[in-house]
Design a protein around this motif. Structure first.
Motif, PDB file in Angstrom:
ATOM      1  N   PHE A   1       0.902  -1.356   0.025  1.00  0.00           N
ATOM      2  CA  PHE A   1       0.066   0.106   0.090  1.00  0.00           C
ATOM      3  C   PHE A   1       0.876   1.198   0.080  1.00  0.00           C
ATOM      4  N   ARG A   2       1.664   1.461   0.852  1.00  0.00           N
ATOM      5  CA  ARG A   2       2.630   2.535   0.977  1.00  0.00           C
ATOM      6  C   ARG A   2       3.616   2.664  -0.322  1.00  0.00           C
ATOM      7  N   TRP A   3       3.832   1.500  -0.853  1.00  0.00           N
ATOM      8  CA  TRP A   3       5.026   1.445  -1.913  1.00  0.00           C
ATOM      9  C   TRP A   3       3.949   1.872  -3.255  1.00  0.00           C
ATOM     10  N   LEU A   4       3.208   1.464  -3.354  1.00  0.00           N
ATOM     11  CA  LEU A   4       2.187   1.756  -4.474  1.00  0.00           C
ATOM     12  C   LEU A   4       1.860   3.282  -4.603  1.00  0.00           C
ATOM     13  N   GLU A   5       1.679   3.996  -3.424  1.00  0.00           N
ATOM     14  CA  GLU A   5       1.649   5.419  -3.215  1.00  0.00           C
ATOM     15  C   GLU A   5       2.855   6.210  -3.770  1.00  0.00           C
ATOM     16  N   ALA A   6       3.966   5.726  -3.193  1.00  0.00           N
ATOM     17  CA  ALA A   6       5.263   6.322  -3.313  1.00  0.00           C
ATOM     18  C   ALA A   6       5.616   6.259  -4.915  1.00  0.00           C
ATOM     19  N   ALA A   7       5.523   4.710  -5.371  1.00  0.00           N
ATOM     20  CA  ALA A   7       5.985   4.621  -6.746  1.00  0.00           C
ATOM     21  C   ALA A   7       5.216   5.041  -7.850  1.00  0.00           C
ATOM     22  N   PHE A   8       3.887   4.831  -7.935  1.00  0.00           N
ATOM     23  CA  PHE A   8       2.906   5.102  -8.747  1.00  0.00           C
ATOM     24  C   PHE A   8       2.072   6.179  -8.750  1.00  0.00           C
ATOM     25  N   GLY A   9       1.935   6.570  -7.472  1.00  0.00           N
ATOM     26  CA  GLY A   9       1.103   8.058  -7.068  1.00  0.00           C
ATOM     27  C   GLY A   9      -0.525   7.455  -6.780  1.00  0.00           C
ATOM     28  N   PHE A  10      -0.559   6.466  -6.537  1.00  0.00           N
ATOM     29  CA  PHE A  10      -1.848   6.014  -6.181  1.00  0.00           C
ATOM     30  C   PHE A  10      -2.252   6.651  -5.033  1.00  0.00           C
ATOM     31  N   GLU A  11      -3.615   7.051  -5.050  1.00  0.00           N
ATOM     32  CA  GLU A  11      -3.962   7.858  -3.780  1.00  0.00           C
ATOM     33  C   GLU A  11      -4.830   6.902  -2.620  1.00  0.00           C
ATOM     34  N   PRO A  12      -4.428   7.049  -1.393  1.00  0.00           N
ATOM     35  CA  PRO A  12      -5.104   5.986  -0.620  1.00  0.00           C
ATOM     36  C   PRO A  12      -6.335   6.691  -0.331  1.00  0.00           C
ATOM     37  N   LEU A  13      -7.522   5.818  -0.413  1.00  0.00           N
ATOM     38  CA  LEU A  13      -8.763   5.906  -0.130  1.00  0.00           C
ATOM     39  C   LEU A  13      -9.453   5.566   1.335  1.00  0.00           C
ATOM     40  N   PHE A  14      -9.027   4.409   1.699  1.00  0.00           N
ATOM     41  CA  PHE A  14      -9.233   3.901   3.083  1.00  0.00           C
ATOM     42  C   PHE A  14      -8.772   2.585   3.256  1.00  0.00           C
ATOM     43  N   VAL A  15      -8.291   2.467   4.634  1.00  0.00           N
ATOM     44  CA  VAL A  15      -7.828   0.970   4.962  1.00  0.00           C
ATOM     45  C   VAL A  15      -8.558   0.538   6.017  1.00  0.00           C
ATOM     46  N   LEU A  16      -8.933  -0.774   5.967  1.00  0.00           N
ATOM     47  CA  LEU A  16      -9.724  -1.469   7.102  1.00  0.00           C
ATOM     48  C   LEU A  16      -8.824  -2.407   7.813  1.00  0.00           C
ATOM     49  N   LEU A  17      -8.677  -2.075   9.111  1.00  0.00           N
ATOM     50  CA  LEU A  17      -7.784  -2.939   9.954  1.00  0.00           C
ATOM     51  C   LEU A  17      -8.513  -3.823  10.633  1.00  0.00           C
ATOM     52  N   ASP A  18      -7.917  -4.850  11.292  1.00  0.00           N
ATOM     53  CA  ASP A  18      -8.659  -5.944  11.972  1.00  0.00           C
ATOM     54  C   ASP A  18      -8.156  -5.375  13.661  1.00  0.00           C
ATOM     55  N   ALA A  19      -8.695  -6.324  14.488  1.00  0.00           N
ATOM     56  CA  ALA A  19      -8.635  -6.011  15.653  1.00  0.00           C
ATOM     57  C   ALA A  19      -7.044  -5.884  16.306  1.00  0.00           C
ATOM     58  N   ASP A  20      -6.087  -6.611  15.472  1.00  0.00           N
ATOM     59  CA  ASP A  20      -4.764  -6.657  15.765  1.00  0.00           C
ATOM     60  C   ASP A  20      -3.923  -5.747  14.851  1.00  0.00           C
ATOM     61  N   GLY A  21      -4.478  -4.949  14.109  1.00  0.00           N
ATOM     62  CA  GLY A  21      -3.986  -3.799  13.308  1.00  0.00           C
ATOM     63  C   GLY A  21      -3.337  -4.439  11.785  1.00  0.00           C
ATOM     64  N   ASN A  22      -3.579  -5.354  11.494  1.00  0.00           N
ATOM     65  CA  ASN A  22      -3.434  -6.056  10.201  1.00  0.00           C
ATOM     66  C   ASN A  22      -4.442  -5.298   9.382  1.00  0.00           C
ATOM     67  N   LEU A  23      -3.812  -5.240   7.943  1.00  0.00           N
ATOM     68  CA  LEU A  23      -4.789  -4.743   7.035  1.00  0.00           C
ATOM     69  C   LEU A  23      -5.630  -5.728   6.549  1.00  0.00           C
ATOM     70  N   ALA A  24      -6.876  -5.582   6.735  1.00  0.00           N
ATOM     71  CA  ALA A  24      -8.032  -6.649   6.273  1.00  0.00           C
ATOM     72  C   ALA A  24      -8.337  -6.368   4.733  1.00  0.00           C
ATOM     73  N   HIS A  25      -8.404  -4.933   4.390  1.00  0.00           N
ATOM     74  CA  HIS A  25      -8.899  -4.441   2.951  1.00  0.00           C
ATOM     75  C   HIS A  25      -8.219  -3.122   2.932  1.00  0.00           C
ATOM     76  N   SER A  26      -7.847  -2.575   1.554  1.00  0.00           N
ATOM     77  CA  SER A  26      -7.817  -1.158   1.558  1.00  0.00           C
ATOM     78  C   SER A  26      -8.135  -1.042  -0.078  1.00  0.00           C
ATOM     79  N   GLU A  27      -8.282   0.384  -0.129  1.00  0.00           N
ATOM     80  CA  GLU A  27      -8.747   0.883  -1.687  1.00  0.00           C
ATOM     81  C   GLU A  27      -7.691   1.963  -1.892  1.00  0.00           C
ATOM     82  N   MET A  28      -7.013   2.139  -3.104  1.00  0.00           N
ATOM     83  CA  MET A  28      -6.378   3.248  -3.585  1.00  0.00           C
ATOM     84  C   MET A  28      -7.221   3.608  -4.850  1.00  0.00           C
TER      85      MET A  28
END
Length: 157
Positions: A23-50
């Protein structure tokens, strides 16, 4: 954050071993814009959209035997994602940015017979991304003549 409502259309979903890093790399490398991230109870990325223009790419973890990163299956890809830059955008600079962020440029920017300038890159986990920008608007007749093709709307029986 506002509610997310998608218009009718297509989007891609890509699976990664390390989706947070991707997620971080796609923003830095390709200029994709973070829309949202969905984190589980342990802070793991469950879903995200750019976002990129009017398009969305979903970035997530490997979650089944059928949803794997190329890094987990010997570098194989069954699809690639094409991203169209806006008219007038500098695709060579876009490629340079991706390369500087660690993308493996597998096809350098080149102008194609149909009027787009394109390049292809692999991200750190091996997904193939193609980027293009129209540099010369051509008619189907023009690209058919140059490429030796026949363009139609539908396939004949």
């Amino acid at each position: 954050m506002t509610e997310q409502h998608r218009p009718k259309g297509l989007s891609s979903a890509v699976s990664y071993r390390d989706s947070k890093a991707a997620f971080r790399w796609l923003e830095a490398a390709f200029g994709f814009e973070p829309l949202f991230v969905l984190l589980d109870a342990d802070g793991n990325l469950a879903h995200s959209e750019m976002g990129y223009g009017d398009s969305v790419v979903m970035v997530g973890n490997e979650w089944s035997d059928d949803h794997r990163s190329p890094k987990s299956i010997g570098g194989k890809n069954t699809q690639s994602v094409h991203v169209q830059l806006g008219a007038g955008e500098d695709i060579d600079a876009h490629c340079d940015r991706a390369r500087a962020a660690g993308a493996d440029i597998i096809a350098a920017p080149e102008t194609q017979f149909y009027g787009d300038r394109t390049y292809r890159a692999k991200d750190p986990e091996g997904h193939i991304w193609t980027f293009g920008v129209t540099v010369e608007a051509k008619t189907a007749e023009e690209w058919d003549a140059e490429g030796g093709f026949t363009t139609k709307t539908r396939l004949d029986n």
